[in-house]
Structures are given as C-alpha cells and as structure tokens.
Scaffold this active site. Structure first.
Site, PDB file in Angstrom:
ATOM      1  N   TYR A 135       1.544   7.245  -6.410  1.00 27.10           N
ATOM      2  CA  TYR A 135       1.201   7.348  -7.829  1.00 27.10           C
ATOM      3  C   TYR A 135       2.397   7.876  -8.644  1.00 27.10           C
ATOM      4  O   TYR A 135       3.120   8.772  -8.199  1.00 27.10           O
ATOM      5  CB  TYR A 135       0.012   8.304  -7.979  1.00 27.10           C
ATOM      6  CG  TYR A 135      -0.670   8.228  -9.310  1.00 27.10           C
ATOM      7  CD1 TYR A 135      -1.659   7.286  -9.552  1.00 27.10           C
ATOM      8  CD2 TYR A 135      -0.332   9.113 -10.335  1.00 27.10           C
ATOM      9  CE1 TYR A 135      -2.297   7.210 -10.783  1.00 27.10           C
ATOM     10  CE2 TYR A 135      -0.958   9.049 -11.563  1.00 27.10           C
ATOM     11  CZ  TYR A 135      -1.943   8.098 -11.782  1.00 27.10           C
ATOM     12  OH  TYR A 135      -2.572   8.034 -12.996  1.00 27.10           O
ATOM     13  N   MET A 192      -1.663  -5.036  -3.041  1.00 24.07           N
ATOM     14  CA  MET A 192      -3.097  -5.300  -3.053  1.00 24.07           C
ATOM     15  C   MET A 192      -3.597  -5.498  -4.486  1.00 24.07           C
ATOM     16  O   MET A 192      -4.322  -6.446  -4.791  1.00 24.07           O
ATOM     17  CB  MET A 192      -3.859  -4.105  -2.463  1.00 24.07           C
ATOM     18  CG  MET A 192      -3.590  -3.871  -1.016  1.00 24.07           C
ATOM     19  SD  MET A 192      -4.756  -4.814  -0.051  1.00 24.07           S
ATOM     20  CE  MET A 192      -3.668  -5.863   0.844  1.00 24.07           C
ATOM     21  N   HIS A 210      -3.817   6.851  -3.455  1.00 22.92           N
ATOM     22  CA  HIS A 210      -4.080   7.482  -2.154  1.00 22.92           C
ATOM     23  C   HIS A 210      -2.910   8.357  -1.715  1.00 22.92           C
ATOM     24  O   HIS A 210      -3.059   9.171  -0.816  1.00 22.92           O
ATOM     25  CB  HIS A 210      -4.326   6.395  -1.094  1.00 22.92           C
ATOM     26  CG  HIS A 210      -3.085   5.657  -0.723  1.00 22.92           C
ATOM     27  ND1 HIS A 210      -2.591   4.623  -1.485  1.00 22.92           N
ATOM     28  CD2 HIS A 210      -2.190   5.842   0.287  1.00 22.92           C
ATOM     29  CE1 HIS A 210      -1.456   4.184  -0.943  1.00 22.92           C
ATOM     30  NE2 HIS A 210      -1.202   4.906   0.126  1.00 22.92           N
ATOM     31  N   CYS A 252     -11.471 -15.834   4.025  1.00 23.80           N
ATOM     32  CA  CYS A 252     -12.802 -15.977   3.432  1.00 23.80           C
ATOM     33  C   CYS A 252     -13.713 -14.988   4.133  1.00 23.80           C
ATOM     34  O   CYS A 252     -13.387 -14.513   5.218  1.00 23.80           O
ATOM     35  CB  CYS A 252     -13.337 -17.396   3.574  1.00 23.80           C
ATOM     36  SG  CYS A 252     -13.674 -17.867   5.254  1.00 23.80           S
ATOM     37  N   GLY A 283       0.809  -1.223   0.000  1.00 23.66           N
ATOM     38  CA  GLY A 283       0.000   0.000   0.000  1.00 23.66           C
ATOM     39  C   GLY A 283       0.836   1.264   0.000  1.00 23.66           C
ATOM     40  O   GLY A 283       0.705   2.078   0.922  1.00 23.66           O
TER      41      GLY A 283
HETATM   42  P1  NAD Z   1       1.309  -0.712  -3.977  1.00 26.91           P
HETATM   43  O1  NAD Z   1       2.017   0.553  -3.655  1.00 26.91           O
HETATM   44  O2  NAD Z   1       1.895  -1.990  -3.510  1.00 26.91           O
HETATM   45  O3  NAD Z   1       1.082  -0.806  -5.549  1.00 26.91           O
HETATM   46  C1  NAD Z   1       0.656   0.273  -6.340  1.00 26.91           C
HETATM   47  C2  NAD Z   1       1.146   0.037  -7.750  1.00 26.91           C
HETATM   48  O4  NAD Z   1       0.701   1.100  -8.596  1.00 26.91           O
HETATM   49  C3  NAD Z   1       2.657  -0.016  -7.850  1.00 26.91           C
HETATM   50  O5  NAD Z   1       3.036  -1.274  -8.351  1.00 26.91           O
HETATM   51  C4  NAD Z   1       2.995   1.129  -8.784  1.00 26.91           C
HETATM   52  O6  NAD Z   1       4.093   0.822  -9.628  1.00 26.91           O
HETATM   53  C5  NAD Z   1       1.717   1.287  -9.570  1.00 26.91           C
HETATM   54  N1  NAD Z   1       1.535   2.595 -10.201  1.00 26.91           N
HETATM   55  C6  NAD Z   1       1.654   3.823  -9.643  1.00 26.91           C
HETATM   56  N2  NAD Z   1       1.390   4.777 -10.538  1.00 26.91           N
HETATM   57  C7  NAD Z   1       1.088   4.153 -11.696  1.00 26.91           C
HETATM   58  C8  NAD Z   1       0.712   4.587 -12.998  1.00 26.91           C
HETATM   59  N3  NAD Z   1       0.585   5.882 -13.281  1.00 26.91           N
HETATM   60  N4  NAD Z   1       0.450   3.656 -13.955  1.00 26.91           N
HETATM   61  C9  NAD Z   1       0.572   2.330 -13.683  1.00 26.91           C
HETATM   62  N5  NAD Z   1       0.946   1.870 -12.480  1.00 26.91           N
HETATM   63  C10 NAD Z   1       1.185   2.764 -11.488  1.00 26.91           C
HETATM   64  O7  NAD Z   1      -0.172  -0.548  -3.426  1.00 26.91           O
HETATM   65  P2  NAD Z   1      -1.273  -1.680  -3.207  1.00 26.91           P
HETATM   66  O8  NAD Z   1      -1.038  -2.337  -1.895  1.00 26.91           O
HETATM   67  O9  NAD Z   1      -1.390  -2.525  -4.406  1.00 26.91           O
HETATM   68  O10 NAD Z   1      -2.571  -0.779  -3.053  1.00 26.91           O
HETATM   69  C11 NAD Z   1      -3.074  -0.089  -4.185  1.00 26.91           C
HETATM   70  C12 NAD Z   1      -4.102   0.944  -3.777  1.00 26.91           C
HETATM   71  O11 NAD Z   1      -5.283   0.288  -3.311  1.00 26.91           O
HETATM   72  C13 NAD Z   1      -3.657   1.829  -2.634  1.00 26.91           C
HETATM   73  O12 NAD Z   1      -4.102   3.137  -2.881  1.00 26.91           O
HETATM   74  C14 NAD Z   1      -4.342   1.251  -1.444  1.00 26.91           C
HETATM   75  O13 NAD Z   1      -4.530   2.205  -0.429  1.00 26.91           O
HETATM   76  C15 NAD Z   1      -5.646   0.800  -2.038  1.00 26.91           C
HETATM   77  N6  NAD Z   1      -6.272  -0.281  -1.291  1.00 26.91           N
HETATM   78  C16 NAD Z   1      -7.486  -0.726  -1.696  1.00 26.91           C
HETATM   79  C17 NAD Z   1      -8.109  -1.747  -1.010  1.00 26.91           C
HETATM   80  C18 NAD Z   1      -9.442  -2.275  -1.416  1.00 26.91           C
HETATM   81  O14 NAD Z   1     -10.032  -3.044  -0.703  1.00 26.91           O
HETATM   82  N7  NAD Z   1      -9.951  -1.962  -2.545  1.00 26.91           N
HETATM   83  C19 NAD Z   1      -7.511  -2.329   0.088  1.00 26.91           C
HETATM   84  C20 NAD Z   1      -6.271  -1.862   0.465  1.00 26.91           C
HETATM   85  C21 NAD Z   1      -5.653  -0.866  -0.238  1.00 26.91           C
END
Ligand code: NAD
Length: 570
Positions: free
Chosen positions: A292, A196, A286, A429, A71
């Site tokens: 990002y 994630m 986020h 689950c 994250g």
């Molecule tokens: P992470 O930091 O491990 O992965 C994010 C990925 O986005 C990275 O691999 C990065 O290289 C990529 N990225 C960044 N900018 C980019 C762009 N312009 N184009 C393509 N790729 C790009 O984060 P994560 O753990 O995978 O979490 C992702 C997001 O989901 C976070 O914002 C997190 O807070 C949110 N999140 C959602 C849930 C849910 O239930 N939906 C749960 C937890 C976290």
C-alpha cells in the site's frame, strides 16, 4: 501398457543446461519454451519448468527483475541464483524423483514415483506465534524466505485473466443481488490496477457496467491499457469524472484508469456528491509496508521512505487505510454497494484507527460461498504448446461437453473475444464437483488424439472451495464459526499429493498477508497418457470434494445436499 502422448514422439531438444538457461532464463529475461519438444526428461517436469518460466516472463510478471509475479511482493523464486538452480534441476528431474522447494529455494530431491507430484512446494510458512510481517521481513532480509502469495510461488499464475472470471462472477453476483441483474448505467469504483486488480475494469465492463479504477502508479495503468483490460487512462480527476459519468449515463460499458491516491479520489467523490453504485478495493493493502502507498506522498517519495524508515512507512500506511476506509464507509452510507475484495484492507484500517471498518462486508460470504458449497471454484488451464489455437480447441470442446451450462458458454464466448493472453495461452472458468473431472479427462483425450499440439496444464487459484483458511476472506463468517481452522487446506494438500497432482504447494499469508491465511495449491498435467487419466480422475475428484466436505461439515445445507448427490457422505 500405458499409451504415450503424441507430443512425446518429437525428438527432445539438444540444448545443454547452460544453453537452455542462456535462451530461456537469463535473469531478468525469462520465457517459457513453446511447442511439442521436450527440454526436461519428462512432460511433468517440463510442465513445471514452462509454468515457472511463464510466471516470470515479462508478459506475465509485474516485476521480473525482482522475481515478483503479482500481489505486492509475490515471488516465483527467492533469488536469481535460486531461479537458475530450479531451472537446472527441473531439466534433469527423473520420473521417480520429487523436487523440494522451500520459500522459493530448491533444497533437495526425494525419491517418489511416476504418479507422485514432481515438485513439492512450501512457501512463507511460519509457526503461528511468529507469523507476522515483522518477523517474516527480518527473515526475508536475511535471505531465508520469500513471499509466495498464492499462484506466484506455486507457478500457476496466468496474468490478470486468472482473476478475471472470479471478479466477473463477483460483480455479476452483486448485480443479481442488488441491481436486478443489470449493471448497465451503473458506476463501479475501485482502487488498485495491479496484477489482480487489473482484472476489474474488464470484468466490470463484461457485466455491462461503467468502471473507474484509481492507481497511484501510472505504469500499472499503462500495462492494463496495453493488455486490453482497460479502455482509457488519465492523470486528471475532472476528466476521469467527465468520462465516467457520461459513460454511466449513456449506459456504456467503458473503463477509465485514473492516476492518483484512491483515498484522495474517494474524498473528492464525497465532496462532489457522486456516489458509485458499487465500491470496492484491490490495492495491495495486505502488505502495509511493501504494498500500500500512504496518502500524501508521491510514488518515488513512498519508495524512498520504505527503505529509509519502514516503521514510519507502516504507520503512515495504516493511517491512510483508516482514512480510505472512512470514505468508503461514508459512501456506503450514501448508498454504494460496498464490499471488501480480499486484500485485508478492513483489518489494517482498523489497526490504523477506523473502528467501523468491518461494517463493510467481505465478498466471499456476500457473493461466493454458495458457489463453494457446490465445489465450484477457479479452474484454469494452459496450452504448453504456446499456440492460442489450442485454447480455442479446448473452449469448443468444453462448450460441447456442457451444452446446458449457458452461463459457462456465455463466459467462454466473451473470454474468447475480449481476453488477450499474457504469456502461454490460458483459460479460466469456474467449474464444480463432477465438472472438473470431466473437463480434465476431456483435455487429456485432446492431447492423446493430437487435437492440441502439446500437453495441457490444469490448475487453480488457492482461493477455492476447499483449499484455504482465511478468516477475513474465503472462510469469513463460516456458519459454525470455524473460520480460522486450517486443518482443511492441509487435508487438501495431502489429498492432492496422494492423488497424484503434478505439483502441490502449501503457503501462508496469500491474499490477506502474514498471519491471516493458510492455503494449498494444486497443478496437474494432461499429457495424453493413461497415467495422467488415473491422476486426473483422482485429483479432480478429490480437490472439489474437499470443498464440499468443508462446507457440509460447517453446516451449509446446499453443501450437504451436494455431498449426498455426489456420494461424498461417510
Ligand atoms: P499489485 O501489487 O500487483 O497491485 C496493487 C496496486 O495497488 C499497485 O498497482 C499499486 O500501485 C496500487 N496502490 C497501492 N496503494 C495505492 C493507493 N493508496 N492508491 C491507489 N493505488 C494504490 O497487487 P494485485 O495482484 O493487484 O493484488 C491486489 C490485492 O488483492 C492484494 O492485496 C492481493 O493480496 C489481493 N488479492 C485479492 C484476490 C481476490 O480474489 N479478491 C485474489 C488475489 C489477491
């Protein structure tokens, strides 16, 4: 007289603290001990110790060198020195003490008792007026805070499987609502294949869909390939589209990872007249500074700009998110079922100049809230033995416990076949009110009877029915407008601490970033003792009950019916 768990009969380890740290916590190489032998003074502290080390192990954490678990910058400890100190303190923690962790740093021990939490954790909390990334980053640079995300700083992250079930539920619900419950011949497109986001390809293919995921960082995509979450990887847009469209047309559940900027890829899809059936995003939106990656720059260029000019970086990030969401809106107009997947992309796109960002719906009101009204949420458990066979035993026991729940059985069967464990073997689950308590007691019995080789840790994401206030995610569009009321996660924290969870946590900013969420975590140990039975009975009742209280109070009919059904009315 309390019964003792069978694993406690094994003689404790004779490693000194220094030897233990040398073996299991020599930064940046962390690893949880396996097996039935105790290293700490009791299983509760041992469980916290193993889960802390598991969070940081290379098989689980995205970047152990930086103590980052997932994250964006979600950390398990503030500094390597703090990590070492946490390990040493957990090794010596008594059953009548509780360790205090303040944003990843151990700061004291308080007197408690055997049925109280062994660890009390508060991460990234700021007084609301100061709750911004700018203020947080200043504090972080001065070494005063760390970002705990949700399960990173609360030591219950289990790798991409953690979100796999939630993502599977979300894609399946989207399929039920829009595609007659059949996602074969459907193309799902999303950005971000990190900790994630990396669950998306497997979740999508488990529902029968074809998946195209775009990530700017090839290493992230490679990690998904290695762990079996993704089928194919390419650097070439044309090849990615050829593979994706052929699979979609043949109805093949295949996932493809493309290296690139998600905005650029969506722009090309529009130019080529390709409209995904389902469109979402899991980039680290986020965090516009440390998550990002802005449009028009390579990853090394972005990393350099982050350090050199954070203000400029953030500005470029927000503009890029506006551009990215602009393309999503156009694809939505052309027919893609588009939803925000909990990374606050809409808010930052709006700040970057896209006024219509919130025309994209959030995934919780769209697909997950009905589950929350039944106290349902992401129940997870970990075999502290390290033996995958123990998870098999729990899977089978759970199937026998809920023979009528075909959805659950289908999930457990698929997960057993397709999910590769990362770190300590684990399972997730979604279980609801009543079910969680039954499952917890069953696991405790398995430990007591020696059917598994060591205690089992039970926890959940902070993304749950009664543990989070997050107006752009879990509590978006609440029926009574109470989206931003954060009394609920505080009540959840207090209920779980009083009930006797093994460790509890309260965080700010998880999922959607600073200023946008407050949430509580809970982990409880099943070590086969009568004490654990008592704690499990209280905690695994109270925790989902909070979800029903919260949604019944907000006026949801099904939550009110469930309150009646489970005797939760006042
Ligand atoms: P992470 O930091 O491990 O992965 C994010 C990925 O986005 C990275 O691999 C990065 O290289 C990529 N990225 C960044 N900018 C980019 C762009 N312009 N184009 C393509 N790729 C790009 O984060 P994560 O753990 O995978 O979490 C992702 C997001 O989901 C976070 O914002 C997190 O807070 C949110 N999140 C959602 C849930 C849910 O239930 N939906 C749960 C937890 C976290």
């Amino acid at each position: 007289m309390d019964t003792l768990a069978s694993p406690l009969t094994v003689p404790p380890s004779s490693l000194t603290i220094d030897e233990f740290i040398q073996t299991y916590a020599s930064h940046p190489v962390y690893m949880a001990p396996r097996g039935p032998q105790l290293h700490a003074k009791n299983w509760q502290a041992e469980a916290a110790l193993r889960m802390f080390l598991n969070n940081l192990s290379a098989e689980v954490a995205e970047d152990p060198e930086q103590l980052v678990v997932y994250g964006g910058t979600g950390q398990a400890a503030r500094t390597p020195q703090d990590a070492r100190k946490i390990v040493a303190l957990l090794l010596t923690l008594e059953e009548d003490e509780s360790l205090l962790i303040q944003s990843g740093k151990p700061v004291g021990k308080v007197r408690s008792h055997a049925e109280a939490p062994r660890v009390l954790i508060a991460n990234s909390n700021l007084v609301p007026k100061w709750a911004t990334w700018e203020h947080f980053n200043q504090l972080r640079e001065r070494g005063l805070m760390m970002y705990g995300q949700m399960t990173a700083g609360s030591w219950i992250y289990i790798g991409s499987q953690g979100i796999l079930q939630g993502t599977f539920e979300t894609f399946a619900a989207c399929g039920r609502l829009h595609y007659e419950n059949d996602l074969r011949h459907k193309l799902v497109v999303s950005g971000g294949l990190g900790g994630m986001g990396g669950a998306q390809p497997l979740a999508a293919t488990m529902t029968g869909a074809t998946f195209l995921g775009v990530d700017i960082d090839p290493e992230r995509i490679r990690k998904r390939l290695e762990t079996g979450y993704l089928d194919k990887m390419t650097f070439d847009y044309r090849e990615a589209m050829r593979l994706s469209l052929a699979a979609r047309d043949k109805g093949e559940a295949v996932s493809i990872g493309l290296v690139g900027d998600i905005g650029d890829v969506l722009e090309k899809l529009l130019q080529d007249g390709i409209t995904p059936d389902i469109l979402t995003d899991q980039t680290s939106a986020h965090d516009p500074l440390n998550g990002y990656v802005p449009h028009g720059m390579s990853l090394p260029q972005a990393l350099a700009l982050r350090g050199a000019d954070p203000v400029m970086y953030r500005e470029r990030s927000l503009k890029s998110m506006a551009r990215h969401v602009g393309f999503m809106l156009e694809l939505q107009r052309r027919g893609s079922r588009t939803f925000d997947y909990g990374n606050n992309l809409r808010e930052y796109a709006q700040q970057g100049g896209e006024p219509n960002a919130f025309q994209i719906p959030g995934f919780v009101p769209e697909y997950i809230r009905p589950l929350f009204c039944g106290g349902k949420g992401p129940f997870r458990w970990v075999a502290l033995s390290g033996d995958p066979e123990d998870i098999k035993v729990t899977d089978e026991a759970l199937k026998a416990l809920f023979p009528e729940n075909t959805h659950l059985i289908n999930w457990l069967n698929q997960a057993a076949m397709r999910v590769e464990f990362q770190g300590l073997p684990s399972r997730i689950c979604w279980l609801g009110m009543g079910e969680r308590e039954k499952a917890g007691l069953l696991f405790n019995q398995l430990v007591r009877e020696g059917k598994v080789k060591a205690p089992i840790v039970i926890g959940r994401d902070h993304l749950d029915c009664g543990s989070v206030a997050s107006p752009y995610r879990e509590t978006e569009g609440m029926l009574d407008g109470s989206d931003a009321v954060s009394d609920w996660p505080l009540l959840n924290l207090m209920a779980n601490a009083s009930g006797g969870a093994t460790w509890v946590s309260f965080h700010h900013g998880g999922g959607v970033g600073m200023g946008y969420s407050q949430h509580a975590g809970m982990v409880i140990l099943a070590d086969g003792t009568d004490r654990a039975d008592r704690c499990l009975r209280r905690v695994l009742h109270n925790d989902p009950a909070l979800g029903i209280f919260r949604h019944a109070d907000a006026g949801y009919d099904t939550a009110q019916e469930n309150a009646q059904k489970f005797g939760l009315e006042l």
